[in-house]
Design a protein around this motif. Structure first.
Motif, PDB file in Angstrom:
ATOM      1  N   ASP A  20       1.454  18.065  -2.959  1.00  0.00           N
ATOM      2  CA  ASP A  20       0.253  17.918  -3.572  1.00  0.00           C
ATOM      3  C   ASP A  20      -0.270  16.575  -2.697  1.00  0.00           C
ATOM      4  N   ASN A  21      -1.770  16.711  -2.855  1.00  0.00           N
ATOM      5  CA  ASN A  21      -2.577  15.532  -2.343  1.00  0.00           C
ATOM      6  C   ASN A  21      -2.908  14.497  -3.479  1.00  0.00           C
ATOM      7  N   PRO A  22      -2.962  13.376  -3.241  1.00  0.00           N
ATOM      8  CA  PRO A  22      -2.796  12.606  -1.976  1.00  0.00           C
ATOM      9  C   PRO A  22      -1.162  12.475  -1.336  1.00  0.00           C
ATOM     10  N   VAL A  23      -1.035  12.619  -0.149  1.00  0.00           N
ATOM     11  CA  VAL A  23       0.035  12.423   0.222  1.00  0.00           C
ATOM     12  C   VAL A  23       0.665  10.835   0.288  1.00  0.00           C
ATOM     13  N   SER A  24      -0.334  10.123   0.202  1.00  0.00           N
ATOM     14  CA  SER A  24       0.221   8.770   0.218  1.00  0.00           C
ATOM     15  C   SER A  24       0.761   8.320  -1.190  1.00  0.00           C
ATOM     16  N   ALA A  25       0.472   9.104  -2.329  1.00  0.00           N
ATOM     17  CA  ALA A  25       0.833   8.580  -3.437  1.00  0.00           C
ATOM     18  C   ALA A  25       2.152   8.169  -3.845  1.00  0.00           C
ATOM     19  N   GLY A  26       3.314   8.169  -3.127  1.00  0.00           N
ATOM     20  CA  GLY A  26       4.521   7.600  -3.282  1.00  0.00           C
ATOM     21  C   GLY A  26       4.510   6.174  -2.876  1.00  0.00           C
ATOM     22  N   PHE A  27       3.403   5.797  -1.875  1.00  0.00           N
ATOM     23  CA  PHE A  27       3.703   4.241  -1.721  1.00  0.00           C
ATOM     24  C   PHE A  27       2.371   3.435  -2.174  1.00  0.00           C
ATOM     25  N   LEU A  53      -2.536  -1.832  -1.706  1.00  0.00           N
ATOM     26  CA  LEU A  53      -2.072  -0.676  -1.636  1.00  0.00           C
ATOM     27  C   LEU A  53      -1.854  -0.110  -3.435  1.00  0.00           C
ATOM     28  N   ARG A  54      -1.871  -1.145  -4.152  1.00  0.00           N
ATOM     29  CA  ARG A  54      -1.783  -0.430  -5.670  1.00  0.00           C
ATOM     30  C   ARG A  54      -2.741  -1.147  -6.383  1.00  0.00           C
ATOM     31  N   GLU A  55      -2.946  -0.543  -7.409  1.00  0.00           N
ATOM     32  CA  GLU A  55      -3.701  -0.915  -8.658  1.00  0.00           C
ATOM     33  C   GLU A  55      -3.158  -2.252  -9.297  1.00  0.00           C
ATOM     34  N   GLY A  56      -3.970  -3.285  -9.383  1.00  0.00           N
ATOM     35  CA  GLY A  56      -3.592  -4.400  -9.886  1.00  0.00           C
ATOM     36  C   GLY A  56      -2.771  -5.385  -9.084  1.00  0.00           C
ATOM     37  N   GLU A  57      -2.757  -5.126  -7.789  1.00  0.00           N
ATOM     38  CA  GLU A  57      -1.674  -5.898  -6.937  1.00  0.00           C
ATOM     39  C   GLU A  57      -2.634  -7.038  -6.459  1.00  0.00           C
ATOM     40  N   GLY A  58      -4.035  -6.769  -6.321  1.00  0.00           N
ATOM     41  CA  GLY A  58      -4.843  -7.928  -5.809  1.00  0.00           C
ATOM     42  C   GLY A  58      -4.450  -8.598  -4.420  1.00  0.00           C
ATOM     43  N   LEU A 308     -10.415   0.752  -7.402  1.00  0.00           N
ATOM     44  CA  LEU A 308      -8.811   0.210  -7.266  1.00  0.00           C
ATOM     45  C   LEU A 308      -8.905  -0.827  -8.169  1.00  0.00           C
ATOM     46  N   GLY A 309      -9.098  -0.598  -9.703  1.00  0.00           N
ATOM     47  CA  GLY A 309      -9.062  -1.870 -10.437  1.00  0.00           C
ATOM     48  C   GLY A 309     -10.227  -1.540 -11.203  1.00  0.00           C
ATOM     49  N   GLU A 310     -11.126  -2.747 -11.395  1.00  0.00           N
ATOM     50  CA  GLU A 310     -12.368  -2.811 -12.204  1.00  0.00           C
ATOM     51  C   GLU A 310     -13.449  -1.940 -11.512  1.00  0.00           C
ATOM     52  N   PRO A 311     -14.404  -1.097 -12.122  1.00  0.00           N
ATOM     53  CA  PRO A 311     -15.406  -0.357 -11.927  1.00  0.00           C
ATOM     54  C   PRO A 311     -16.436  -1.165 -10.754  1.00  0.00           C
ATOM     55  N   TYR A 312     -16.670  -0.454  -9.728  1.00  0.00           N
ATOM     56  CA  TYR A 312     -17.731  -1.261  -8.619  1.00  0.00           C
ATOM     57  C   TYR A 312     -16.870  -2.274  -8.070  1.00  0.00           C
ATOM     58  N   GLY A 313     -15.643  -2.348  -8.006  1.00  0.00           N
ATOM     59  CA  GLY A 313     -14.872  -3.363  -7.038  1.00  0.00           C
ATOM     60  C   GLY A 313     -14.499  -2.363  -5.609  1.00  0.00           C
ATOM     61  N   ILE A 314     -13.360  -2.614  -5.376  1.00  0.00           N
ATOM     62  CA  ILE A 314     -12.867  -1.769  -4.276  1.00  0.00           C
ATOM     63  C   ILE A 314     -12.536  -0.414  -4.384  1.00  0.00           C
ATOM     64  N   ASN A 315     -13.182   0.359  -3.716  1.00  0.00           N
ATOM     65  CA  ASN A 315     -13.130   1.595  -3.845  1.00  0.00           C
ATOM     66  C   ASN A 315     -11.417   2.621  -3.458  1.00  0.00           C
ATOM     67  N   GLU A 316     -11.017   3.262  -4.457  1.00  0.00           N
ATOM     68  CA  GLU A 316      -9.608   3.596  -4.231  1.00  0.00           C
ATOM     69  C   GLU A 316      -9.716   4.895  -3.339  1.00  0.00           C
TER      70      GLU A 316
END
Length: 713
Positions: A20-27, A53-58, A308-316
């Motif tokens: 399954d894509n995305p292949v980066s989902a595991g990390f 790398l992760r949501e909420g990591e900051g 990646l978090g709040e809308p209009y912040g970092i694009n995931e």
């Protein structure tokens, strides 16, 4: 070093797998701008831009690194640099973007963007940095100065970003870099790859491309680059386009011969969003698996979860993997089908013959395992018990201290020596020079297809062979498989895999059927409805002549007129032929004319021939409401002409009920370039229409010859 394969004489390839894509989902939730390389330890490594790398990591990871044995399952192994480890010339708080990693003459070299330096007071004086390391995970040592220093442009600085290294068959090293502000450039590098030589050459126009990547194939140099916007959340229209040349310095042209340096800049689509969850597909790296099949790693955005978090912040922007095919001499992801959500095929990362530190499956005297690789110090062969036959691809990483070393497949022998790369089969042989030799590790790949044998030597297995030779064999190429050496030689990562069967048929594209509706603009037609009627638009002489308005639809002002008609049920293709004389090179932002799929002033997809600064492009833009705001982004189709044909192909997804509109453009009404897909929810009823707006100065008329709506077939 360790041998990559841990099972000796594996008897079958990994088949029947899926991922399954995305292949980066595991990390990671986000892993943008991925690069890739296979290390000498047999693992695959990918490097991403500096984001959390992760949501909420900051926390921004400074060029994070992931590792995989199969290119599908990845594990985070650390960051290239710690929080306080910036290049000595970087200003505090600088960001590091878009790494590119190569193995050059005995060490790993990482190139990357440095967003801000101490050499100027400007906030975004981009430069290209580099660091070296003995292993793919480091430790990385920064160079004391940038490889490419900031390049001033008036009171600003050109986009000196997105590096990609390339080594040519004459051994010369190059670095490609650049972005929308300033265009794409190539500069020669010193033999160590760490400094520039001479003056750079521009290879693609500004305001259209970034994220370059170059490979050499069948005598051509292919420049692949990303276009449109990388980071517009749910309306990100990033895509990958290509041109090719017979020199690493260009000139690069697309499939229709249109230059990438022209104002009406060329670019043949390689990867475009296709209506599934993935949009903004771009900034890629390429690789070849053990079967000879090419693959593309790239980032994309889930249109339902774009931030990646709040809308209009970092694009995931997670990392995806898909097959890269070559259709009639041009690259296309999944033969043009675009990104997959789930793939029923996986890269071949293990051969049916492999070599480990257990030599019990091999026969030969004087061969030993040393520091994780196989060494020979005399003259002789190490022969696999498993015979080979049919179409195969064999590989080894090779380091030579003696007279010669290589591989034997049936009646043919491929060797690397001080005189070059040689293929010998019966009484036939051919030798080509190998610049730099193989005193440090090189990859030797040998392909057998029928009676033809092809050998190539490269440093990093990334599409830039430094030597290649092809020979039609007078003797059979099936039988024993062996390592051969005369003098001291080291071998690692040895494999034989079944040769991939190339995909040569392109994915289907929309095709017109019978005519369902039309206005040839040869008289009055009561089927049209205006949104903000423009009294200056008039039908005369068989065309709709519409002065381009000083108005727009993007944003909340919504002052532009729209001429609409109801669309038929089901699948159809809407087409218009529009003449818009915007000239070339001069700035005429953003005069445009074309087709529109329209739900409301804040919910539309617009396909236009448009002036974007000094360029003329066919942009397929989308505006929609998201998280309490309006989001707009664009996708790029084919290059326009003074007269351009445009199509919107409508399809109703049978599962979701969504309306999918795929964009197409043509310079002659016969040869069509198909781009990306924008979608509308199933409970909407998009109408089809025409627009002509974006700026009234200098005055120009858009002339529409017709609007035709065809049934799809």
């Amino acid at each position: 070093m360790r041998i990559a394969a841990v099972v000796s004489l594996v008897m079958s390839l990994l088949t029947g797998q899926s991922y399954d894509n995305p292949v980066s989902a595991g990390f990671a939730d986000s892993f943008a701008d991925p690069s890739v390389i296979r290390g000498l330890d047999g693992y695959w490594y990918s490097y991403g831009t500096s984001d959390p790398l992760r949501e909420g990591e900051g926390k921004h990871h400074r060029l994070p690194i992931a590792r995989s044995t199969d290119l599908v399952s990845w594990t985070y192994v650390g960051d290239a640099f710690g929080e306080d480890n910036l290049p000595p010339y970087a200003a505090p708080g600088s960001l590091l973007w878009a790494p590119d990693v190569r193995y050059l003459d005995g060490r790993y070299v990482m190139y990357f963007t440095v967003t801000n330096t101490t050499s100027t007071p400007h906030e975004w004086d981009f430069s290209i940095g580099a660091a070296t390391a003995p292993t793919p995970t480091g430790p990385w040592t920064h160079l004391s100065a940038p490889v490419v220093a900031p390049r001033p442009s008036g009171d600003s600085y050109w986009n000196t970003i997105d590096p990609a290294q390339f080594t040519d068959v004459d051994g010369r090293k190059y670095l490609y870099f650049g972005g929308f502000f300033g265009g794409l450039w190539v500069t020669e590098l010193t033999p160590d790859g760490l400094h520039t030589v001479g003056q750079p050459t521009q290879v693609a126009i500004d305001n259209k491309f970034e994220g370059s990547y170059v490979v050499r194939r069948d005598g051509y140099y292919y420049l692949l680059a990303s276009s449109a916007n990388c980071c517009a959340g749910p309306t990100t229209g990033y895509s990958v386009l290509a041109g090719r040349a017979t020199s690493p310095r260009g000139p690069f042209v697309d499939r229709e011969g249109q230059p990438l340096l022209a104002s009406r800049a060329g670019g043949t689509p390689v990867l475009d969003q296709n209506g599934n969850r993935w949009i903004g597909t771009g900034h890629h790296a390429q690789l070849t698996d053990l079967s000879g099949q090419d693959w593309m790693l790239y980032h994309a955005i889930d249109r339902n979860d774009p931030f990646l978090g709040e809308p209009y912040g970092i694009n995931e922007r997670p990392m995806l993997l898909d097959r890269l095919d070559w259709i009639d001499g041009w690259p296309a992801v999944r033969a043009g089908a675009g990104p997959s959500e789930r793939s029923d095929e996986t890269p071949v990362t293990r051969g049916f013959v492999s070599l480990t530190d257990d030599l019990s499956g091999w026969r030969g005297a004087g061969w030993t395992v040393q520091d994780g690789y196989v060494r020979h110090t005399d003259k002789g062969a190490l022969t696999a018990r498993q015979a080979v036959g049919g179409d195969v691809r064999a590989e080894t990483d090779l380091r030579l201290a003696g007279q010669s070393a290589g591989l034997r497949i049936g009646g043919a022998t491929v060797t690397v020596s001080g005189s070059g790369l040689t293929v010998t089969a019966g009484n036939a042989h051919r030798t080509v020079a190998l610049p730099g030799g193989a005193a440090t590790w090189r990859n030797l790949a040998v392909t057998v297809k029928g009676r033809s044998i092809t050998a190539e030597v490269s440093s990093s297995r990334l599409g830039d062979p430094q030597a290649m030779v092809r020979l039609d064999s007078p003797v059979p190429l099936s039988g024993t498989f062996a390592l051969v050496a005369e003098g001291v030689a080291d071998f690692d990562n040895v494999s034989v895999a079944r040769l991939a069967k190339p995909v040569t048929r392109p994915a289907p594209v929309p095709r017109t059927g019978g005519l369902a509706d039309a206005d040839e603009f040869d008289g009055a037609d009561s089927s049209w409805q205006w949104v903000r009627q423009d009294p200056n638009a008039r039908v005369e002489g068989g065309v709709l002549r519409w002065p381009v308005q000083s108005a727009d639809l993007v944003g909340t002002a919504n002052t532009a007129s729209v001429l609409l008609r109801d669309a038929p049920e089901g699948d159809y293709i809407a087409e218009t032929k529009v003449t818009l004389d915007l000239g070339e090179d001069t700035v005429r932002n953003y005069q445009q004319a074309g087709l529109i799929a329209y739900v409301s002033d804040d919910d539309f997809a617009r396909l236009s021939q448009v002036a974007i600064w000094n360029t003329r492009q066919v942009e397929y833009g989308r505006e929609l409401p998201f998280a309490g705001r309006l989001s707009y982004g664009g996708n790029i189709v084919g290059p326009p002409a003074r007269t351009t044909w445009l199509r919107l192909a409508h399809h109703v997804d049978p599962v979701s009920g969504e309306h999918e509109f795929r964009a197409g453009s043509s310079r002659d009404g016969k040869t069509w370039t198909w781009g990306g897909v924008w979608t509308f929810p199933k409970d909407t009823a998009p109408r089809i229409g025409l627009v002509a707006h974006g700026g009234a100065q200098p005055p120009v008329n858009a002339e529409f010859d017709y609007l035709r709506i065809y049934q799809s077939r």
